[in-house]
Design a protein around this motif. Sequence first.
Motif, short mmCIF file in Angstrom:
data_model
loop_
_atom_site.label_atom_id
_atom_site.label_comp_id
_atom_site.label_asym_id
_atom_site.label_seq_id
_atom_site.Cartn_x
_atom_site.Cartn_y
_atom_site.Cartn_z
N PRO A 44 0.85 -1.20 0.00
CA PRO A 44 0.00 0.00 0.00
C PRO A 44 0.88 1.25 0.00
N VAL A 45 0.48 2.26 -0.75
CA VAL A 45 1.26 3.49 -0.87
C VAL A 45 0.38 4.67 -0.48
N TYR A 46 0.90 5.51 0.42
CA TYR A 46 0.20 6.71 0.87
C TYR A 46 1.15 7.89 0.71
N GLY A 47 0.63 9.03 0.26
CA GLY A 47 1.54 10.15 0.04
C GLY A 47 0.88 11.50 0.15
N ASP A 48 1.74 12.52 0.28
CA ASP A 48 1.27 13.90 0.39
C ASP A 48 2.43 14.82 0.04
N LEU A 49 2.18 16.12 0.07
CA LEU A 49 3.24 17.09 -0.12
C LEU A 49 4.30 16.94 0.97
N ASP A 50 5.55 17.23 0.62
CA ASP A 50 6.63 17.05 1.58
C ASP A 50 6.47 17.96 2.81
#
Length: 288
Positions: free
Chosen positions: A111-117
């Motif tokens: 599973p991959v989760y992401g957002d702005l740094d």
Amino acid sequence: MSPERDVILAVDIGGTKMAAGLMTLRGDLIDRTQVPVDHSLNAAELFASLCSIIDDMRARAGDHHQMTVRAVGVGCAGPVTTNVETVSPLNISSWRNFALREHLAATTGLPVYGDLDAKALALAEGWLGAAQGRANFMAMVVSTGVGGGVVLNGQLLDGATGNAGHVGHVVVEPNGRRCPCGSRGCLEAEASGRAIEAITGRPPTEPSYETMQRTGELVGRAVASVCNLLDLDLVVVGGSVALGFGATFFNSAQAVLDRHSRLEFSRGARITPARLGDRGPLVGAGAV
């Protein structure tokens, strides 16, 4: 998941370097590595470069730490779409609408989760850092680029497209330098690592006193606008430029913030270094 046996693979993508690390469920960063961003590479080649450090961390999770990677958390320079479905970092020209989440999921099977740094940094500093226990604050990254993440009433702001917090595109010098976004005088065009090198002819690792002071003043100007707008009393700043410039930068930023935050609710707003230092971006990515 088990706090003793499971880890998150944290990935931080900026304009100068890409980093990967292993974070426990308690927020401990137990391993990390990085690779420079090679701007001569095309999109696929750059992703292959990222995969090299991801593969290294996955191997070390099992072979060296005897732990299992359960998910991937990403903090990426923006703009991005929700959950880093696509990313278009202004300082990485080969990635325009690059399907980062799909590529990472296919590569890792996780599973991959992401957002702005910078939004990821806000999560990290609110969880374990200088904003711990605070319901209202902004976290900023002043590095190759400039970004921000805003927490209001305990909630990280997303905005309509997930890009809330782009404080690097607050105008601080009307009719100033052209910004990668296309406007002029943005904070990123005047105070980022790339801007400093273009203006001074010296890398940001070799600043003059005047450069450190001016950079702090410009950041303070932008921060004052945000504090007045959003009723904030704390701004936490990380990134290699801000932390590298140290006290000169932070004292200059605070002086300008004091001068321009004169409303009763914003008077006394503070700007402070990120407590997690250079660990913050990866801890934030793991927290996403």
